[in-house]
Design an enzyme around this catalytic site. Structure first.
Site, PDB file in Angstrom:
ATOM      1  N   HIS A  51       0.806  -0.941  -0.053  1.00  0.00           N
ATOM      2  CA  HIS A  51       0.057  -0.456  -0.263  1.00  0.00           C
ATOM      3  C   HIS A  51       0.705   1.434  -0.091  1.00  0.00           C
ATOM      4  CE1 HIS A  51      -4.083  -1.599   0.569  1.00  0.00           C
ATOM      5  NE2 HIS A  51      -3.035  -2.842   1.572  1.00  0.00           N
ATOM      6  N   ASN A 111     -10.500  -2.277   2.433  1.00  0.00           N
ATOM      7  CA  ASN A 111     -10.043  -2.824   0.788  1.00  0.00           C
ATOM      8  C   ASN A 111     -11.619  -2.403   0.137  1.00  0.00           C
ATOM      9  OD1 ASN A 111      -7.631  -3.108   1.325  1.00  0.00           O
ATOM     10  ND2 ASN A 111      -7.323  -5.215   1.455  1.00  0.00           N
ATOM     11  N   HIS A 124      -3.732   1.413  12.353  1.00  0.00           N
ATOM     12  CA  HIS A 124      -3.240  -0.145  13.483  1.00  0.00           C
ATOM     13  C   HIS A 124      -5.063  -0.801  13.263  1.00  0.00           C
ATOM     14  CE1 HIS A 124      -2.254  -3.022  16.426  1.00  0.00           C
ATOM     15  NE2 HIS A 124      -2.283  -2.011  17.127  1.00  0.00           N
TER      16      HIS A 124
END
Ligand code: HEM
Length: 775
Positions: free
Chosen positions: A153, A225, A417
């Site tokens: 990414h 995603n 995170h």
């Protein structure tokens, strides 16, 4: 939890930055002389038009400015992270406050400098002196400007925004940011997975959709995603899939794509990747825009409500503009013509006031011991739950309304995170999720140079921070007290544990059945094909055709015959027609199916063609203009396009003023079809002076074409990519001569009528009838 409409607060958050724009469109510098003023006036006229992408908040003077002044303010569409201290206290400082101040150049210590253009030398021709502290500071800092890019990414774009809860999630979770009308600042970063930082946006790949909610109860990160399933079921395989998908280690090619041997070698052997790969090969792998992507949390999460009940939940982002994709040829052309296409689209939309927005929704499942819904294992991240079985219930609205002020400081340094959770939302035992809980912070320790990256402004929580973490590189907090340990008496026992009534995050007490330690998957994870087939069966003909072409292209780029044959064996287990058509393209025999499973029902919600129509906000309309015609009426059309919430780009034979103050943003030489959603032809377009007609005629084109060949190409490409075209007046002739006719080609005497029809066509995104698909 019935679906609800956007709240007032959400609408307020989505208002245009018009006032601020006016405020910052300031006057040219006083030092401007006559000629300079003319250039500045022209630039100001440009600013008046809603043409996104101007590089600064003020038009520059032609001559180098000589009068000292404060740095330019940011542009109206830009903001920085909220200015809070390292421990989350609001400082009340404007987030657009500049990182620089004062009219003069200084060292990093604030000492004013007289010269930064010449190093300190022993005489004009002498050697440079080691004592030149300014030279050393400048070069040393420059030498360390780059940090490691993300291991995956790496290529992305980000924006600030606001999330407003609908209150409809109350039955499921106590998370405060989901309460009715509660506004929470957010930062979102979209990304591709495979490419390096400088790779093209429009490659075929999965897209990241990571959202940081700066909630009052701590930061919540939803790191998802645009595809609801993943390549692997267990995070321990992540290095394998990424090594296979990244460029080959010997030649380091190809960049940012899966069309190569190592990728297909891995996924054809590791067939749990087939479902995700099928999504990649579908139009989902080449989104039109970040604004037109769905987002998925992928994993199942566990939520807790006020009654102490838990449920299993999957998160979904639904774009207000609908799900739309590029066609493959556009994606390929854009790789060269505008590799920043998605990044530009996001920033331009925000700058033009067409704020992208998504509804957050949840699928809710009972939290029972099995953690299975309708036969689907909720802990298997290669499986989705069709919306027809568990509807997505809207719980809030995300609106992105400000661009970043500095890409590095914000988009590059943001650190997501999965362990950034808030009370009411917890993780499950999905083995992919479990590995992710370790991986993100671990990689950020290196990427961001130490353990204190949560103190970088974009990562600072907005909730008060009172941890016992101390010291380390780049420590910004100036901690008081002597006892960063518990229990203590020296600091009065601080910090104290919080109880549930104080809003503590509580790890949900989930019973783990007695088990033996093993390295193995549950039996349900063995089904690798039924949902791939479900996806294939849910596609329309044209989407299936695109999938066939994508597989044929990708496998056609592989060198090894065995890998192609092995992938065909996997396709045979998804659908025999899919397999046969790809095999035909590769010149190979189609193998027989080897795996049996119950026939799945299609899920119409997975298709992006047909049914609904969508808003045309922020779509790009090219207008081909003849300067010898009535430019005043073209300007009216241009204004109507703006009025309809879209972005007009005027295309002329040359740059600058086309007459009557109508400014060209593109020329016949710089306009290419791929950047437009529709093109209007407002008059004749004879060859411009730079058209090189004589050279084209050597290649068989007419020696005296009536239309500039580049305009003809523009229209033909738009037609080929199934985009709407419109023309009036002499423009109708131009369109006719280009050979573009039939569905989605609108002509008429009145520009307003043509524009209205074209806008309606945009609601379906493309003129699908032009693709005569037969798969
Ligand atoms: C459902 C599966 C996954 C999804 C949806 C996902 C999503 C993402 C997204 C959106 C980013 C970009 C974050 C950003 O914009 O900064 C990212 C980065 C990353 N992901 Fe994942 N990922 C998945 C699986 C995994 C797994 C299994 C691992 C490792 C075990 C992993 C490791 C990483 C790492 C190391 C980064 C770079 C983070 C950074 O440098 O800040 N991901 N992932």
């Amino acid at each position: 939890m019935p679906p609800t409409k956007p709240t007032k607060a959400a609408k307020k958050a989505a208002t245009k930055p018009a006032k601020a724009a006016k405020k910052t469109a300031a006057k040219p510098a006083k030092a401007a002389k006559k000629g300079v003023k003319k250039a500045a006036d022209a630039a100001a006229a440009l600013l008046e038009q809603p043409v996104p992408g101007a590089p600064g908040s003020e038009p520059p003077a032609l001559e180098e400015p000589t009068t000292p002044r404060e740095p330019l303010p940011p542009k109206a569409d830009q903001t920085g992270p909220a200015v809070v201290t390292a421990t989350g206290t609001d400082t009340g400082v404007d987030p657009t406050a500049r990182a620089q101040q004062g009219p003069f150049l200084t060292t990093s210590q604030g000492a004013r400098l007289r010269d930064t253009d010449h190093s300190l030398k022993a005489g004009p021709r002498g050697p440079t002196l080691l004592q030149d502290h300014h030279l050393r500071e400048k070069i040393t800092h420059f030498d360390h400007e780059r940090i490691p890019e993300r291991v995956v990414h790496a290529r992305g774009a980000g924006a600030h925004g606001v999330f407003v809860g609908y209150g409809t999630a109350d039955a499921v979770t106590v998370a405060g940011f989901l309460a009715k009308d509660k506004e929470t600042p957010v930062f979102v970063r979209f990304s591709t997975v495979l490419g390096s930082r400088g790779s093209a946006d429009t490659v075929r790949d999965t897209r990241g959709f990571a959202t940081k909610f700066y909630t009052d109860e701590g930061t919540f990160d939803l790191v998802g995603n645009n595809i609801p399933v993943f390549f692997i079921q267990d995070g321990i395989k992540f290095p394998d899939v990424v090594h296979a998908a990244k460029p080959h280690p010997d030649r380091e090619i190809p960049q940012a794509q899966s069309a190569h041997d190592t990728f297909w070698d891995f996924v054809s052997l590791h067939t749990e990747a087939q479902h995700h790969t099928l999504w990649n090969m579908s139009d989902r792998g080449i989104p039109r825009s970040y604004r037109t992507m769905e987002g998925f949390g992928v994993h199942t999460f566990r939520c807790l409500n006020a009654e102490g009940e838990t449920s299993l939940v999957k998160f979904h982002w639904k774009p207000r503009l609908g799900v739309h994709s590029l066609v493959w040829e556009e994606a390929q052309l854009l790789g060269g013509l505008d590799p920043d296409f998605h990044r530009r689209d996001l920033a331009d939309a925000i700058e033009s006031g067409a704020f992208p927005s998504w509804e957050l929704g949840v699928q809710v499942f009972p939290d029972d011991e099995e953690q299975v819904f309708a036969g689907i294992d909720l802990l298997d991240p290669t499986k989705l739950v069709p919306e027809e079985l568990a509807p997505v219930q809207p719980i809030g609205l995300l609106t992105l309304n400000r661009n970043v002020t500095n890409f590095f400081a914000e988009t590059e340094q943001v650190a997501f995170h999965l362990g950034n959770l808030v009370p009411g939302i917890d993780v499950t035992d999905d083995p992919l999720l479990q590995a992710r809980l370790f991986s993100y912070v671990d990689t950020q320790l290196t990427r961001l140079g130490g353990p204190n990256f949560s103190q970088i402004p974009i990562n600072r929580p907005h909730a008060p921070v009172n941890d016992m973490l101390r010291d380390g590189f780049h420590q910004h907090g100036d901690h008081v007290g002597v006892a960063p340990y518990r229990p203590n008496s020296l600091d009065g026992g601080c910090p104290f544990h919080a109880g549930v009534e104080d809003g503590a995050f509580v790890d949900l007490a989930v019973t783990v059945p007695a088990a033996t330690k093993v390295r193995e998957n549950p039996a349900s994870y063995d089904d690798h094909f039924s949902q791939a087939r479900l996806f294939w069966k849910s596609m329309s003909s044209v989407e299936r055709e695109h999938i066939v072409l994508a597989y044929t292209f990708e496998l056609g780029k592989c060198y090894e015959q065995a890998i192609k044959e092995r992938q065909l064996m996997a396709l045979a287990n998804i659908d025999d027609e899919l397999c046969a058509q790809v095999a035909q393209g590769l010149g190979l025999p189609a193998p027989e199916r080897t795996v049996e499973y119950p026939e799945p029902d299609p899920s119409p919600a997975l298709s992006q063609v047909g049914g609904e129509t969508w808003p045309s906000d922020g779509r790009i309309i090219g207008i081909v203009v003849d300067p010898s015609g009535d430019t005043g009426s073209v300007d009216e059309v241009r204004r109507s396009v703006v009025g309809a919430g879209m972005v007009p780009l005027v295309i002329g034979p040359h740059g600058g003023d086309l007459g009557g103050g109508l400014i060209a943003q593109r020329t016949f030489g710089t306009a290419r079809s791929v950047e437009f959603d529709a093109v209007l032809v407002a008059g004749a377009a004879p060859p411009a002076s730079d058209a090189l007609v004589a050279r084209d005629s050597k290649a068989g084109a007419p020696a005296t074409p009536a239309t500039d060949p580049r305009v003809t190409l523009l229209l033909q490409e738009c037609f080929r990519h199934a985009k709407a075209l419109g023309a009036w007046g002499d423009g109708q002739q131009v369109l006719e001569e280009s050979g573009c006719a039939g569905a989605g080609v609108v002509t008429g005497d009145q520009p307003a009528g043509v524009l209205a029809e074209v806008q309606e066509l945009l609601g379906l995104h493309r003129v699908w009838e032009r693709f005569a698909a037969e798969v």
